[in-house]
Design a protein around this motif. Sequence first.
Motif, PDB file in Angstrom:
ATOM      1  N   LEU A 188      37.649  43.069  51.258  1.00 25.02           N
ATOM      2  CA  LEU A 188      36.877  43.749  50.219  1.00 25.02           C
ATOM      3  C   LEU A 188      37.782  44.264  49.100  1.00 25.02           C
ATOM      4  O   LEU A 188      37.438  44.171  47.918  1.00 25.02           O
ATOM      5  CB  LEU A 188      36.087  44.907  50.828  1.00 25.02           C
ATOM      6  CG  LEU A 188      34.834  44.503  51.603  1.00 25.02           C
ATOM      7  CD1 LEU A 188      34.249  45.698  52.334  1.00 25.02           C
ATOM      8  CD2 LEU A 188      33.790  43.907  50.663  1.00 25.02           C
ATOM      9  N   LEU A 189      38.938  44.803  49.468  1.00 23.29           N
ATOM     10  CA  LEU A 189      39.862  45.258  48.437  1.00 23.29           C
ATOM     11  C   LEU A 189      40.430  44.076  47.653  1.00 23.29           C
ATOM     12  O   LEU A 189      40.657  44.178  46.447  1.00 23.29           O
ATOM     13  CB  LEU A 189      40.996  46.074  49.071  1.00 23.29           C
ATOM     14  CG  LEU A 189      40.586  47.435  49.646  1.00 23.29           C
ATOM     15  CD1 LEU A 189      41.772  48.108  50.299  1.00 23.29           C
ATOM     16  CD2 LEU A 189      40.000  48.328  48.550  1.00 23.29           C
ATOM     17  N   ALA A 190      40.648  42.955  48.334  1.00 19.56           N
ATOM     18  CA  ALA A 190      41.081  41.758  47.627  1.00 19.56           C
ATOM     19  C   ALA A 190      40.001  41.275  46.668  1.00 19.56           C
ATOM     20  O   ALA A 190      40.310  40.743  45.588  1.00 19.56           O
ATOM     21  CB  ALA A 190      41.433  40.654  48.627  1.00 19.56           C
ATOM     22  N   LEU A 191      38.737  41.462  47.054  1.00 24.96           N
ATOM     23  CA  LEU A 191      37.631  41.093  46.167  1.00 24.96           C
ATOM     24  C   LEU A 191      37.694  41.868  44.859  1.00 24.96           C
ATOM     25  O   LEU A 191      37.371  41.337  43.788  1.00 24.96           O
ATOM     26  CB  LEU A 191      36.300  41.350  46.873  1.00 24.96           C
ATOM     27  CG  LEU A 191      35.027  41.126  46.050  1.00 24.96           C
ATOM     28  CD1 LEU A 191      34.896  39.660  45.658  1.00 24.96           C
ATOM     29  CD2 LEU A 191      33.797  41.585  46.844  1.00 24.96           C
ATOM     30  N   ARG A 192      38.129  43.126  44.942  1.00 21.17           N
ATOM     31  CA  ARG A 192      38.283  43.916  43.719  1.00 21.17           C
ATOM     32  C   ARG A 192      39.245  43.243  42.750  1.00 21.17           C
ATOM     33  O   ARG A 192      38.980  43.131  41.551  1.00 21.17           O
ATOM     34  CB  ARG A 192      38.792  45.318  44.064  1.00 21.17           C
ATOM     35  CG  ARG A 192      38.932  46.235  42.874  1.00 21.17           C
ATOM     36  CD  ARG A 192      39.636  47.519  43.240  1.00 21.17           C
ATOM     37  NE  ARG A 192      41.080  47.363  43.226  1.00 21.17           N
ATOM     38  CZ  ARG A 192      41.927  48.332  43.523  1.00 21.17           C
ATOM     39  NH1 ARG A 192      41.485  49.515  43.918  1.00 21.17           N
ATOM     40  NH2 ARG A 192      43.228  48.146  43.468  1.00 21.17           N
ATOM     41  N   TYR A 193      40.365  42.782  43.277  1.00 22.93           N
ATOM     42  CA  TYR A 193      41.365  42.156  42.410  1.00 22.93           C
ATOM     43  C   TYR A 193      40.937  40.757  41.978  1.00 22.93           C
ATOM     44  O   TYR A 193      41.264  40.314  40.873  1.00 22.93           O
ATOM     45  CB  TYR A 193      42.718  42.139  43.114  1.00 22.93           C
ATOM     46  CG  TYR A 193      43.282  43.526  43.299  1.00 22.93           C
ATOM     47  CD1 TYR A 193      43.859  44.199  42.230  1.00 22.93           C
ATOM     48  CD2 TYR A 193      43.195  44.177  44.530  1.00 22.93           C
ATOM     49  CE1 TYR A 193      44.356  45.486  42.379  1.00 22.93           C
ATOM     50  CE2 TYR A 193      43.696  45.460  44.686  1.00 22.93           C
ATOM     51  CZ  TYR A 193      44.281  46.109  43.604  1.00 22.93           C
ATOM     52  OH  TYR A 193      44.755  47.385  43.753  1.00 22.93           O
ATOM     53  N   LEU A 194      40.215  40.058  42.842  1.00 23.56           N
ATOM     54  CA  LEU A 194      39.672  38.765  42.430  1.00 23.56           C
ATOM     55  C   LEU A 194      38.697  38.953  41.269  1.00 23.56           C
ATOM     56  O   LEU A 194      38.674  38.159  40.316  1.00 23.56           O
ATOM     57  CB  LEU A 194      38.977  38.081  43.610  1.00 23.56           C
ATOM     58  CG  LEU A 194      38.290  36.739  43.302  1.00 23.56           C
ATOM     59  CD1 LEU A 194      39.317  35.717  42.817  1.00 23.56           C
ATOM     60  CD2 LEU A 194      37.554  36.222  44.539  1.00 23.56           C
ATOM     61  N   ALA A 195      37.894  40.014  41.340  1.00 29.99           N
ATOM     62  CA  ALA A 195      36.968  40.312  40.246  1.00 29.99           C
ATOM     63  C   ALA A 195      37.732  40.605  38.960  1.00 29.99           C
ATOM     64  O   ALA A 195      37.308  40.212  37.867  1.00 29.99           O
ATOM     65  CB  ALA A 195      36.079  41.498  40.624  1.00 29.99           C
ATOM     66  N   GLU A 196      38.874  41.290  39.073  1.00 29.22           N
ATOM     67  CA  GLU A 196      39.677  41.544  37.885  1.00 29.22           C
ATOM     68  C   GLU A 196      40.178  40.237  37.278  1.00 29.22           C
ATOM     69  O   GLU A 196      40.171  40.059  36.054  1.00 29.22           O
ATOM     70  CB  GLU A 196      40.859  42.449  38.230  1.00 29.22           C
ATOM     71  CG  GLU A 196      40.474  43.883  38.535  1.00 29.22           C
ATOM     72  CD  GLU A 196      41.705  44.750  38.758  1.00 29.22           C
ATOM     73  OE1 GLU A 196      42.731  44.512  38.087  1.00 29.22           O
ATOM     74  OE2 GLU A 196      41.653  45.654  39.608  1.00 29.22           O
ATOM     75  N   ILE A 197      40.637  39.326  38.140  1.00 33.29           N
ATOM     76  CA  ILE A 197      41.160  38.048  37.645  1.00 33.29           C
ATOM     77  C   ILE A 197      40.070  37.258  36.946  1.00 33.29           C
ATOM     78  O   ILE A 197      40.278  36.694  35.863  1.00 33.29           O
ATOM     79  CB  ILE A 197      41.754  37.239  38.816  1.00 33.29           C
ATOM     80  CG1 ILE A 197      42.998  37.941  39.356  1.00 33.29           C
ATOM     81  CG2 ILE A 197      42.108  35.816  38.377  1.00 33.29           C
ATOM     82  CD1 ILE A 197      43.510  37.347  40.649  1.00 33.29           C
ATOM     83  N   LEU A 198      38.883  37.208  37.539  1.00 32.66           N
ATOM     84  CA  LEU A 198      37.809  36.387  36.998  1.00 32.66           C
ATOM     85  C   LEU A 198      37.051  37.068  35.862  1.00 32.66           C
ATOM     86  O   LEU A 198      36.643  36.409  34.898  1.00 32.66           O
ATOM     87  CB  LEU A 198      36.827  36.018  38.115  1.00 32.66           C
ATOM     88  CG  LEU A 198      37.390  35.177  39.272  1.00 32.66           C
ATOM     89  CD1 LEU A 198      36.324  34.958  40.327  1.00 32.66           C
ATOM     90  CD2 LEU A 198      37.936  33.844  38.755  1.00 32.66           C
ATOM     91  N   LEU A 199      36.865  38.386  35.972  1.00 30.56           N
ATOM     92  CA  LEU A 199      35.937  39.065  35.074  1.00 30.56           C
ATOM     93  C   LEU A 199      36.595  39.961  34.039  1.00 30.56           C
ATOM     94  O   LEU A 199      35.977  40.256  33.009  1.00 30.56           O
ATOM     95  CB  LEU A 199      34.943  39.900  35.895  1.00 30.56           C
ATOM     96  CG  LEU A 199      34.081  39.108  36.888  1.00 30.56           C
ATOM     97  CD1 LEU A 199      33.199  40.057  37.685  1.00 30.56           C
ATOM     98  CD2 LEU A 199      33.240  38.072  36.174  1.00 30.56           C
ATOM     99  N   SER A 200      37.824  40.435  34.288  1.00 30.15           N
ATOM    100  CA  SER A 200      38.451  41.327  33.310  1.00 30.15           C
ATOM    101  C   SER A 200      38.645  40.667  31.950  1.00 30.15           C
ATOM    102  O   SER A 200      38.372  41.289  30.915  1.00 30.15           O
ATOM    103  CB  SER A 200      39.784  41.857  33.851  1.00 30.15           C
ATOM    104  OG  SER A 200      39.561  42.814  34.862  1.00 30.15           O
ATOM    105  N   PRO A 201      39.119  39.393  31.881  1.00 36.79           N
ATOM    106  CA  PRO A 201      39.204  38.769  30.547  1.00 36.79           C
ATOM    107  C   PRO A 201      37.844  38.666  29.866  1.00 36.79           C
ATOM    108  O   PRO A 201      37.724  38.884  28.658  1.00 36.79           O
ATOM    109  CB  PRO A 201      39.784  37.378  30.849  1.00 36.79           C
ATOM    110  CG  PRO A 201      40.524  37.544  32.138  1.00 36.79           C
ATOM    111  CD  PRO A 201      39.711  38.534  32.923  1.00 36.79           C
ATOM    112  N   VAL A 202      36.802  38.346  30.659  1.00 29.26           N
ATOM    113  CA  VAL A 202      35.452  38.288  30.093  1.00 29.26           C
ATOM    114  C   VAL A 202      35.016  39.673  29.638  1.00 29.26           C
ATOM    115  O   VAL A 202      34.439  39.846  28.550  1.00 29.26           O
ATOM    116  CB  VAL A 202      34.466  37.719  31.126  1.00 29.26           C
ATOM    117  CG1 VAL A 202      33.048  37.717  30.571  1.00 29.26           C
ATOM    118  CG2 VAL A 202      34.883  36.314  31.529  1.00 29.26           C
ATOM    119  N   GLY A 203      35.303  40.676  30.477  1.00 28.77           N
ATOM    120  CA  GLY A 203      34.942  42.041  30.110  1.00 28.77           C
ATOM    121  C   GLY A 203      35.624  42.500  28.838  1.00 28.77           C
ATOM    122  O   GLY A 203      35.030  43.203  28.019  1.00 28.77           O
ATOM    123  N   GLY A 204      36.886  42.092  28.656  1.00 27.93           N
ATOM    124  CA  GLY A 204      37.585  42.444  27.432  1.00 27.93           C
ATOM    125  C   GLY A 204      36.945  41.824  26.206  1.00 27.93           C
ATOM    126  O   GLY A 204      36.799  42.470  25.161  1.00 27.93           O
TER     127      GLY A 204
END
Length: 372
Positions: free
Chosen positions: A241-257
């Motif tokens: 679950l904690l790894a999912l947090r970082y996977l979400a950052e990899i996939l979604l943080s650029p989109v979120g920016g």
Amino acid sequence: MSDAPAQTTDKNSRYASLVLGMSLPADTVLYLVLPLYAAQFGLTLAEAGILLAANRLVRIAGYSTVARLYAKHGDRAACMLAAAVASVCALGYATCSGFWALLVFRLLWGLSYAALNLSTQSLATAELAGAARRTGQSRALIALGPMLALPLSAISAEHYNPHIFFLLLAAVALCAVPIARRLPSGQGHIKPREQRFRLPGALDIWSFVEGLVLDGLFIVGLSFLGHSIAPTGAVVIAGLLLALRYLAEILLSPVGGQVAEKYGAERMLVTLSVTTSVALVGFGAGWLWACAAAVVVLRALQLPLIAPIVAQRYPGPQRVHALATRAIWRDIGAGVGPMMAGVLLPVTSSLLLYSVAAACLATSALACRSRQ
């Protein structure tokens, strides 16, 4: 030729993010294993909470010193030293036990992270144009190391022991030193400012509450409550679950920016914080794994938002000082959070605890929109 400065800024931001991403996994893995394996580190749960808070608390006092050293020596020297110290700290987690021995490494890591975080955010926001995009990309690169390390460390702890994986993480952090050599040398271009007392603003309060709730109460509670539900497989599930947090950052943080640049980072901050609050209530009510997955994804989406908001509100030389101030308030919250969790989780209703935390997070986020 006009694109050359922007390309240089993008490149420097990537290098700094890689250094932090390779230095960070030992810290994130410790948050996973220490609450579950406190006895194997020679600790009580309360002592584990203090150690998880110590790296944050030392930055409260140390950020101004780190900022001055960064201003004097620049990104290259600061990040090379910080990455080397991160490697030493990971080696210490692998070989040492007991509160006082581990406390030394937590304090050293806290100051190292302060330098790495300051450099990363400063380089990502060096130019206001594209700051949200670079911050999103930066979060994705930083998240790569923890995302890979967390599930592997959980499996290692489950089948072997919680110490051994830190040896590998020490080697990874050491490999970040040559990358840090590619950063710009010279001064960090931070102008000194007068030291004066100022009441915290809405953004300071949100940073404090976000650190307390999501980096403190939630992370420690995930391991603690998960172990009570699934004693034999809790570390692996929590690690995933904690790894999912970082996977979400990899996939979604650029989109979120990119979305933040189009629709506004403040609007996204409020929306995501309120949604996170709803998931926290469900987490405390017993829908542990599903709501935990929602919280870690929503938290990942929030991370790239604070730097562009600060850069917009505090342009020019004020920017780095303002970034450091927000980081200090977040560290205060994230320092108090694990200690509160260590004391309150064994004796307090999880529904009550996380409902109060959710209300605080939602209220502080709404205040960011209503006040500057």
